[in-house]
Write a protein that holds these residues in place. Sequence first.
Motif, PDB file in Angstrom:
ATOM      1  N   PHE A  26       0.817  -1.209   0.000  1.00 43.34           N
ATOM      2  CA  PHE A  26       0.000   0.000   0.000  1.00 43.34           C
ATOM      3  C   PHE A  26       0.853   1.261   0.000  1.00 43.34           C
ATOM      4  O   PHE A  26       0.433   2.302  -0.530  1.00 43.34           O
ATOM      5  N   GLN A  27       2.049   1.187   0.570  1.00 45.68           N
ATOM      6  CA  GLN A  27       2.960   2.329   0.483  1.00 45.68           C
ATOM      7  C   GLN A  27       3.320   2.626  -0.973  1.00 45.68           C
ATOM      8  O   GLN A  27       3.327   3.775  -1.416  1.00 45.68           O
ATOM      9  N   ILE A  28       3.631   1.565  -1.706  1.00 47.69           N
ATOM     10  CA  ILE A  28       3.985   1.727  -3.124  1.00 47.69           C
ATOM     11  C   ILE A  28       2.790   2.245  -3.914  1.00 47.69           C
ATOM     12  O   ILE A  28       2.923   3.156  -4.748  1.00 47.69           O
ATOM     13  N   MET A  29       1.597   1.688  -3.632  1.00 49.05           N
ATOM     14  CA  MET A  29       0.409   2.116  -4.369  1.00 49.05           C
ATOM     15  C   MET A  29       0.079   3.572  -4.068  1.00 49.05           C
ATOM     16  O   MET A  29      -0.317   4.325  -4.969  1.00 49.05           O
ATOM     17  N   ASN A  30       0.248   3.992  -2.813  1.00 44.99           N
ATOM     18  CA  ASN A  30      -0.021   5.397  -2.468  1.00 44.99           C
ATOM     19  C   ASN A  30       0.943   6.326  -3.202  1.00 44.99           C
ATOM     20  O   ASN A  30       0.555   7.413  -3.657  1.00 44.99           O
ATOM     21  N   PHE A  31       2.203   5.909  -3.312  1.00 44.90           N
ATOM     22  CA  PHE A  31       3.176   6.723  -4.054  1.00 44.90           C
ATOM     23  C   PHE A  31       2.783   6.820  -5.531  1.00 44.90           C
ATOM     24  O   PHE A  31       2.848   7.896  -6.133  1.00 44.90           O
ATOM     25  N   GLN A  32       2.380   5.678  -6.108  1.00 41.93           N
ATOM     26  CA  GLN A  32       1.995   5.674  -7.520  1.00 41.93           C
ATOM     27  C   GLN A  32       0.756   6.541  -7.754  1.00 41.93           C
ATOM     28  O   GLN A  32       0.664   7.243  -8.767  1.00 41.93           O
ATOM     29  N   LEU A  33      -0.182   6.505  -6.820  1.00 42.52           N
ATOM     30  CA  LEU A  33      -1.382   7.340  -6.939  1.00 42.52           C
ATOM     31  C   LEU A  33      -1.026   8.824  -6.883  1.00 42.52           C
ATOM     32  O   LEU A  33      -1.574   9.633  -7.641  1.00 42.52           O
ATOM     33  N   ALA A  34      -0.092   9.173  -5.985  1.00 51.53           N
ATOM     34  CA  ALA A  34       0.316  10.572  -5.864  1.00 51.53           C
ATOM     35  C   ALA A  34       1.100  11.027  -7.093  1.00 51.53           C
ATOM     36  O   ALA A  34       0.968  12.174  -7.545  1.00 51.53           O
TER      37      ALA A  34
ATOM     38  N   GLY B 202      -6.168   6.264 -14.526  1.00 51.45           N
ATOM     39  CA  GLY B 202      -7.285   5.445 -14.051  1.00 51.45           C
ATOM     40  C   GLY B 202      -6.908   4.023 -13.713  1.00 51.45           C
ATOM     41  O   GLY B 202      -7.491   3.410 -12.807  1.00 51.45           O
ATOM     42  N   TRP B 203      -5.943   3.469 -14.438  1.00 52.82           N
ATOM     43  CA  TRP B 203      -5.577   2.071 -14.208  1.00 52.82           C
ATOM     44  C   TRP B 203      -4.820   1.903 -12.889  1.00 52.82           C
ATOM     45  O   TRP B 203      -4.973   0.886 -12.206  1.00 52.82           O
ATOM     46  N   ILE B 204      -4.017   2.890 -12.516  1.00 52.92           N
ATOM     47  CA  ILE B 204      -3.350   2.829 -11.218  1.00 52.92           C
ATOM     48  C   ILE B 204      -4.393   2.930 -10.103  1.00 52.92           C
ATOM     49  O   ILE B 204      -4.337   2.206  -9.099  1.00 52.92           O
ATOM     50  N   ALA B 205      -5.372   3.828 -10.285  1.00 52.71           N
ATOM     51  CA  ALA B 205      -6.441   3.959  -9.294  1.00 52.71           C
ATOM     52  C   ALA B 205      -7.238   2.659  -9.175  1.00 52.71           C
ATOM     53  O   ALA B 205      -7.605   2.236  -8.067  1.00 52.71           O
ATOM     54  N   PHE B 206      -7.489   2.023 -10.310  1.00 59.43           N
ATOM     55  CA  PHE B 206      -8.240   0.772 -10.274  1.00 59.43           C
ATOM     56  C   PHE B 206      -7.452  -0.318  -9.546  1.00 59.43           C
ATOM     57  O   PHE B 206      -7.997  -1.041  -8.690  1.00 59.43           O
ATOM     58  N   GLU B 207      -6.159  -0.445  -9.868  1.00 62.35           N
ATOM     59  CA  GLU B 207      -5.346  -1.477  -9.223  1.00 62.35           C
ATOM     60  C   GLU B 207      -5.262  -1.243  -7.718  1.00 62.35           C
ATOM     61  O   GLU B 207      -5.428  -2.174  -6.919  1.00 62.35           O
ATOM     62  N   ALA B 208      -5.016   0.005  -7.326  1.00 66.93           N
ATOM     63  CA  ALA B 208      -4.927   0.323  -5.901  1.00 66.93           C
ATOM     64  C   ALA B 208      -6.260   0.060  -5.204  1.00 66.93           C
ATOM     65  O   ALA B 208      -6.295  -0.492  -4.086  1.00 66.93           O
ATOM     66  N   GLY B 209      -7.349   0.432  -5.846  1.00 66.36           N
ATOM     67  CA  GLY B 209      -8.666   0.195  -5.264  1.00 66.36           C
ATOM     68  C   GLY B 209      -8.970  -1.282  -5.110  1.00 66.36           C
ATOM     69  O   GLY B 209      -9.529  -1.726  -4.090  1.00 66.36           O
ATOM     70  N   TRP B 210      -8.582  -2.062  -6.110  1.00 68.38           N
ATOM     71  CA  TRP B 210      -8.871  -3.497  -6.053  1.00 68.38           C
ATOM     72  C   TRP B 210      -8.074  -4.180  -4.946  1.00 68.38           C
ATOM     73  O   TRP B 210      -8.600  -5.040  -4.236  1.00 68.38           O
ATOM     74  N   TYR B 211      -6.820  -3.771  -4.765  1.00 66.42           N
ATOM     75  CA  TYR B 211      -6.030  -4.339  -3.670  1.00 66.42           C
ATOM     76  C   TYR B 211      -6.650  -3.971  -2.313  1.00 66.42           C
ATOM     77  O   TYR B 211      -6.676  -4.784  -1.391  1.00 66.42           O
ATOM     78  N   GLN B 212      -7.131  -2.748  -2.197  1.00 69.48           N
ATOM     79  CA  GLN B 212      -7.766  -2.346  -0.946  1.00 69.48           C
ATOM     80  C   GLN B 212      -9.020  -3.179  -0.685  1.00 69.48           C
ATOM     81  O   GLN B 212      -9.267  -3.614   0.443  1.00 69.48           O
ATOM     82  N   VAL B 213      -9.801  -3.407  -1.715  1.00 72.89           N
ATOM     83  CA  VAL B 213     -11.015  -4.202  -1.566  1.00 72.89           C
ATOM     84  C   VAL B 213     -10.680  -5.634  -1.167  1.00 72.89           C
ATOM     85  O   VAL B 213     -11.370  -6.254  -0.340  1.00 72.89           O
ATOM     86  N   LEU B 214      -9.607  -6.182  -1.734  1.00 77.85           N
ATOM     87  CA  LEU B 214      -9.246  -7.578  -1.464  1.00 77.85           C
ATOM     88  C   LEU B 214      -8.735  -7.777  -0.038  1.00 77.85           C
ATOM     89  O   LEU B 214      -9.199  -8.688   0.676  1.00 77.85           O
ATOM     90  N   ILE B 215      -7.784  -6.909   0.388  1.00 76.04           N
ATOM     91  CA  ILE B 215      -7.125  -7.207   1.664  1.00 76.04           C
ATOM     92  C   ILE B 215      -6.904  -5.959   2.529  1.00 76.04           C
ATOM     93  O   ILE B 215      -6.145  -6.012   3.512  1.00 76.04           O
ATOM     94  N   GLY B 216      -7.536  -4.840   2.170  1.00 78.09           N
ATOM     95  CA  GLY B 216      -7.309  -3.615   2.921  1.00 78.09           C
ATOM     96  C   GLY B 216      -8.594  -2.955   3.375  1.00 78.09           C
ATOM     97  O   GLY B 216      -9.507  -3.605   3.899  1.00 78.09           O
ATOM     98  N   ASP B 217      -8.682  -1.653   3.165  1.00 80.09           N
ATOM     99  CA  ASP B 217      -9.828  -0.842   3.558  1.00 80.09           C
ATOM    100  C   ASP B 217     -10.868  -0.888   2.446  1.00 80.09           C
ATOM    101  O   ASP B 217     -10.694  -0.290   1.374  1.00 80.09           O
ATOM    102  N   LYS B 218     -11.953  -1.604   2.683  1.00 80.85           N
ATOM    103  CA  LYS B 218     -12.968  -1.827   1.651  1.00 80.85           C
ATOM    104  C   LYS B 218     -13.554  -0.511   1.151  1.00 80.85           C
ATOM    105  O   LYS B 218     -13.707  -0.312  -0.067  1.00 80.85           O
ATOM    106  N   GLN B 219     -13.895   0.409   2.053  1.00 78.91           N
ATOM    107  CA  GLN B 219     -14.514   1.663   1.647  1.00 78.91           C
ATOM    108  C   GLN B 219     -13.558   2.524   0.826  1.00 78.91           C
ATOM    109  O   GLN B 219     -13.946   3.141  -0.158  1.00 78.91           O
TER     110      GLN B 219
END
Length: 721
Positions: free
Chosen positions: A539-547, A553-570
């Motif tokens: 999630f640290q790496i994904m947050n950096f990529q998002l920033a 959109g594809w980075i946002a989708f990947e980060a969102g999907w990882y959060q849904v799978l094993i992180g913060d669902k909302q």
Amino acid sequence: MSGFKMFFSELKRRKVINTVLPYVGVVWLLLQVVSVVVPLLSLSPLVGTFSAVLLFALFPVVLYLSWFYDLTSNGIVLTPADDSGTVTPLGWKNWTALCGILLLSCSIGFSYFQQVRSNSLKAQEGISTVKVADSIAVVGFKDQSPEQDQQYLAEGLTEEITSLLGKMPNLTVAASGSGLVLSKQGLDPIAIGRRLEVKTVLTGSVRRTGDQLKIRLELLETEKGHTLWTETLQRSLSDVFALETQIARAVVNLLQDNYLDQSAISNHANTQSVDAYVMYLKGREQYRLQTTEAIKEARKLFEQAIALDPEYAQAHVALADTFVLLSEGKSEFGVLKADVAAQLASQSLAKAFLREPNMAEAFAVQGKVFEFEQQDDQALAAYDKAISLNPNLAIAYMWRYQILYRLGRYDESLASLEHSYRLDPVSVATLYNSALELSLRGLYPEAEQRFLQLIADFPKSPWGYAGLGGVAAFQGKLAKSIKYWQQAHLLSPQNQHFKSNYISVILRLGMVDQASRLATESDYQNTLLLQSGKYHELFQIMNFQLAASPDDGWIAFEAGWYQVLIGDKQKGIELLLKARTLIKESELYGMPFCSPAIELAWALQQRHEAAAASQYIQQCQQQLNNAQIGNQVDWELDYLGARLAVLTGDHQKALQQLELAISRGWREWWLSYDPLLLALHKNDKFKQLQSNLSLLMAKDKKQALLLFPDSPSQHTSTQQQ
């Protein structure tokens, strides 16, 4: 009075015989004059033939006119229609019939004259039709040079003559590649011809001594193995293109009734530089090996040929072809980005078309470039143009099959594939694609057999092993799949397609340590962290990529999907809905999972936006229906069906689809994490399916670890046992 008697009575009344007889006399007299004048003036014998054919062709016309007109001392008069003496002018039906008779007579006469002319010209050149045949294969010529170092030249001549013959209408010409492969297997020409299902075979030998070429030719018929024709030709190497056209022309004139003159077959894409030609042939030798490394070497050799002769159109096309094959993709060799490959190929093709605008191979490669640029209509038009210029260009049919299949035009695509296979049954491309088609239809034993044939015919090619790896993965036999992908990767380590599939199957079994040793590229970093359980780092790496890329959109989708799978669902849902606004509409329905549209539909349902979610669900259902029209047996489509059923509330159908997917080979570690199936988790049937899947994957993982004897996981497993 009977009809027969009435007809003869009418003939007599109309004086038909009296009219026709003078014409017969005139014909006889004119032919006598022609027979004397033609040799006296040293005219072509065809002058006499033409005169005779013309006069005889006009006989039915004279006969028809004599029914309506009489020859009298007062000239030609119209015959009365009956005994009353009433004269009726000819109507439009009569004149139409006359025109029809004239056209028919002239067409028959012209056809006969052409046949006589063809035989006459052949006789003048010492050629006679030995067999009327509609199919031929040019079997690889043997190198009989003193140093035995001219095999590339022998094979190059085989390709060039095949290409020239392939342009001829009404003649089926087997691809040169198939004949070359079978020759290297030690099959004799007759056996090769029978396997390729052609009626005749052209074979021979090449001997190069200095700048001199000596070619011995032999034309054989495959049914009984008889020799139809032999010839020995000798030219300087600089005259090799004229020699190739002479051979092709002689073969066509021998096999078929028509006669081709010297301008009928030509190769305008040649070169005046012997060195450039030799370099080109060496490039073709590497090209035929069909590995990433060999195609890269072919590229260098074609570039050297062009440096020696910038006007060499055929070398420009060959170079463009290597750029196409070196592009990234499932059926290419994965070194160049597709847009870069398309740009380089276009530049080479522009130079080729400028020098020779009617090269079938150039249009075929241009079609592939259009595909890279997502211009499907132009690509199909280019393939059709290539086929019109060379009806025997197997690769054009193969590439045409691929695009038609992708467009959902399945019947047309299969017809194109079958045509390619008939022309070139012993090639890497046709064997691989035809076997892949069988596997997509669930005909796994037949597909495996064809991939094994590919390995037998091309033992150094990785594509047979890659195909077997795919078939095993389709069936859920992941350990077996890893074994084959491992072999393909070893044979062609630079091929990114093989490497990515190899790593992908390893990761499906959760073998992170083994995958980490191969997946050195950053592309695999997030997946490896996910499967390693290093969520905080992920999630640290994904947050950096998002920033760093807030509008991707594809980075946002990947980060969102990882959060849904094993992180913060909302938080994951928010990111998914953000991705929805950034990703193009045309990119939302990627098959076979209809992703990311299916995940966006789920996220919208979580936000109680049922109407918006329904639009995505309906479109994904339509995509699924379209994909199933192709008769594919695909567990990915079954899994998509299960997810769609859950989203529409049909849990019973979802379980049936999920069971079907697993029975057909669906094997993924993340089944328990998929939020779209969360509604099924408490169902006993789902729990049983989940347990069965875990057992199957554990068994496969145990077998797969044996393929990595030096890995830490393997040592640990052995010690525990």
